[in-house]
Design a protein around this motif. Structure first.
Motif, PDB file in Angstrom:
ATOM      1  N   ALA A   2      34.857  39.770  26.900  1.00 31.27           N
ATOM      2  CA  ALA A   2      34.692  39.910  25.425  1.00 31.27           C
ATOM      3  C   ALA A   2      36.215  39.182  24.848  1.00 31.27           C
ATOM      4  N   ASP A   3      37.215  39.445  26.293  1.00 26.17           N
ATOM      5  CA  ASP A   3      38.628  38.263  25.260  1.00 26.17           C
ATOM      6  C   ASP A   3      38.879  37.548  26.653  1.00 26.17           C
ATOM      7  N   GLY A   4      38.733  37.634  27.904  1.00 34.24           N
ATOM      8  CA  GLY A   4      38.943  36.410  29.020  1.00 34.24           C
ATOM      9  C   GLY A   4      39.938  37.135  29.857  1.00 34.24           C
ATOM     10  N   THR A   5      40.954  38.475  29.627  1.00 36.96           N
ATOM     11  CA  THR A   5      41.881  38.780  30.491  1.00 36.96           C
ATOM     12  C   THR A   5      41.425  38.693  31.309  1.00 36.96           C
ATOM     13  N   THR A   6      42.322  39.332  32.917  1.00 33.03           N
ATOM     14  CA  THR A   6      41.904  38.761  33.803  1.00 33.03           C
ATOM     15  C   THR A   6      42.845  40.406  34.531  1.00 33.03           C
ATOM     16  N   HIS A   7      42.115  40.991  35.143  1.00 35.52           N
ATOM     17  CA  HIS A   7      42.807  42.534  35.940  1.00 35.52           C
ATOM     18  C   HIS A   7      42.565  42.278  37.534  1.00 35.52           C
ATOM     19  N   VAL A   8      43.921  43.127  38.112  1.00 37.73           N
ATOM     20  CA  VAL A   8      43.971  43.412  39.056  1.00 37.73           C
ATOM     21  C   VAL A   8      44.468  44.711  39.520  1.00 37.73           C
ATOM     22  N   ARG A   9      43.285  45.573  40.028  1.00 43.65           N
ATOM     23  CA  ARG A   9      44.215  46.693  40.663  1.00 43.65           C
ATOM     24  C   ARG A   9      44.518  46.818  41.976  1.00 43.65           C
ATOM     25  N   HIS A  10      45.181  47.163  42.543  1.00 43.73           N
ATOM     26  CA  HIS A  10      45.881  47.469  43.888  1.00 43.73           C
ATOM     27  C   HIS A  10      45.196  48.835  44.251  1.00 43.73           C
ATOM     28  N   GLN A  11      44.619  48.982  44.537  1.00 45.68           N
ATOM     29  CA  GLN A  11      44.292  49.754  46.077  1.00 45.68           C
ATOM     30  C   GLN A  11      46.096  50.888  47.137  1.00 45.68           C
ATOM     31  N   PHE A  12      46.423  50.142  47.668  1.00 41.18           N
ATOM     32  CA  PHE A  12      47.812  50.335  48.007  1.00 41.18           C
ATOM     33  C   PHE A  12      49.022  48.965  48.190  1.00 41.18           C
ATOM     34  N   ARG A  13      49.567  49.203  48.812  1.00 43.15           N
ATOM     35  CA  ARG A  13      50.721  48.590  48.083  1.00 43.15           C
ATOM     36  C   ARG A  13      51.229  47.727  49.340  1.00 43.15           C
ATOM     37  N   PRO A  14      50.970  46.558  48.597  1.00 42.06           N
ATOM     38  CA  PRO A  14      50.977  44.853  49.652  1.00 42.06           C
ATOM     39  C   PRO A  14      51.663  45.627  50.387  1.00 42.06           C
ATOM     40  N   ILE A  15      51.358  43.684  51.498  1.00 41.27           N
ATOM     41  CA  ILE A  15      52.214  43.761  52.295  1.00 41.27           C
ATOM     42  C   ILE A  15      52.872  42.898  52.097  1.00 41.27           C
ATOM     43  N   PHE A  16      52.218  41.711  51.460  1.00 40.31           N
ATOM     44  CA  PHE A  16      53.567  40.960  51.251  1.00 40.31           C
ATOM     45  C   PHE A  16      53.750  40.483  49.458  1.00 40.31           C
ATOM     46  N   ASP A  17      54.582  39.971  49.255  1.00 42.05           N
ATOM     47  CA  ASP A  17      55.491  39.943  48.490  1.00 42.05           C
ATOM     48  C   ASP A  17      55.104  39.292  47.315  1.00 42.05           C
ATOM     49  N   TYR A  18      53.775  38.522  47.354  1.00 45.69           N
ATOM     50  CA  TYR A  18      53.306  37.402  46.247  1.00 45.69           C
ATOM     51  C   TYR A  18      52.634  38.572  44.772  1.00 45.69           C
ATOM     52  N   ASP A  19      52.313  37.526  44.026  1.00 37.49           N
ATOM     53  CA  ASP A  19      51.997  37.545  42.295  1.00 37.49           C
ATOM     54  C   ASP A  19      50.796  37.455  42.302  1.00 37.49           C
ATOM     55  N   TYR A  20      50.009  38.234  43.392  1.00 36.08           N
ATOM     56  CA  TYR A  20      48.323  38.434  43.033  1.00 36.08           C
ATOM     57  C   TYR A  20      47.747  38.167  41.771  1.00 36.08           C
ATOM     58  N   HIS A  21      48.113  39.100  41.485  1.00 33.26           N
ATOM     59  CA  HIS A  21      48.062  38.754  39.617  1.00 33.26           C
ATOM     60  C   HIS A  21      47.287  37.198  38.867  1.00 33.26           C
ATOM     61  N   ALA A  22      49.176  36.930  39.520  1.00 33.06           N
ATOM     62  CA  ALA A  22      48.920  35.329  39.065  1.00 33.06           C
ATOM     63  C   ALA A  22      48.750  34.135  39.143  1.00 33.06           C
ATOM     64  N   ILE A  23      48.549  34.930  40.523  1.00 33.70           N
ATOM     65  CA  ILE A  23      47.685  32.985  41.655  1.00 33.70           C
ATOM     66  C   ILE A  23      46.304  33.846  41.336  1.00 33.70           C
ATOM     67  N   LEU A  24      45.856  34.578  41.483  1.00 38.95           N
ATOM     68  CA  LEU A  24      43.815  34.904  41.260  1.00 38.95           C
ATOM     69  C   LEU A  24      43.499  34.353  39.592  1.00 38.95           C
ATOM     70  N   THR A  25      44.608  34.099  38.154  1.00 40.45           N
ATOM     71  CA  THR A  25      43.925  34.666  37.651  1.00 40.45           C
ATOM     72  C   THR A  25      44.605  33.286  37.314  1.00 40.45           C
ATOM     73  N   GLU A  26      45.031  32.233  37.976  1.00 36.18           N
ATOM     74  CA  GLU A  26      45.063  30.911  37.216  1.00 36.18           C
ATOM     75  C   GLU A  26      43.764  30.069  38.706  1.00 36.18           C
ATOM     76  N   ALA A  27      43.908  30.694  40.181  1.00 37.12           N
ATOM     77  CA  ALA A  27      41.784  29.783  40.177  1.00 37.12           C
ATOM     78  C   ALA A  27      41.280  30.449  39.389  1.00 37.12           C
ATOM     79  N   VAL A  28      41.187  31.576  39.099  1.00 37.61           N
ATOM     80  CA  VAL A  28      39.928  32.265  38.660  1.00 37.61           C
ATOM     81  C   VAL A  28      39.837  30.956  36.718  1.00 37.61           C
ATOM     82  N   SER A  29      40.499  31.072  36.403  1.00 38.01           N
ATOM     83  CA  SER A  29      40.643  29.507  34.943  1.00 38.01           C
ATOM     84  C   SER A  29      40.293  28.414  35.629  1.00 38.01           C
ATOM     85  N   ASP A  30      41.172  28.029  36.376  1.00 35.59           N
ATOM     86  CA  ASP A  30      41.067  26.531  37.039  1.00 35.59           C
ATOM     87  C   ASP A  30      39.490  25.909  37.495  1.00 35.59           C
ATOM     88  N   ARG A  31      38.823  26.677  37.989  1.00 30.64           N
ATOM     89  CA  ARG A  31      37.627  26.714  38.479  1.00 30.64           C
ATOM     90  C   ARG A  31      36.826  26.567  36.984  1.00 30.64           C
TER      91      ARG A  31
END
Length: 124
Positions: A85-114
């Protein structure tokens, strides 16, 4: 990310084109989920027949198989969806990630680029 000139159906068609899986709740809520998160994240993996990682690259740079396995472990605990409806990207973590990547930002950018590479579908 969503072109304001597209209808929701056209935007869903674009998201499907890049690997999204539409879902609709009984109350009419719509989401488009993505399952191939390692690819969206920029991982290139080659496997042995046993299923173990033979070689790994992240955004074209060689990384250790252990690091790749840990990133895949982080990504396996995530849910990624787009609200059509509005194009917002959501990321939900089930567990605490091992790495300190900003998964939400990286995946949002990847989807936007594609999505930007997909031609606008014809109007319904």
């Amino acid at each position: 990310m969503k072109d304001p000139h597209l209808t929701t159906a056209q935007f869903i068609a674009q998201l499907r084109e890049i690997g999204g899986c539409p879902w609709k709740a009984a109350d009419g809520t719509q989401r488009v989920y993505f399952n191939d998160l390692p690819d969206l994240f920029g991982l290139e993996l080659v496997y042995y027949k046993s299923g173990n990682i033979k070689s790994a690259k992240l955004d074209g740079d060689r990384i250790s198989n252990t690091t790749a396995r840990r990133i895949c472990g982080d990504l396996a605990t995530l849910k990624l969806w787009v609200d059509p409806a509005d194009g917002t990207t959501h990321v939900r973590h089930q567990f605490r990630p091992i790495f300190d990547y900003d998964y939400h930002a990286i995946l949002t950018e990847a989807v936007s680029d594609r999505v930007a590479e997909v031609p606008c579908p014809a109007p319904d």
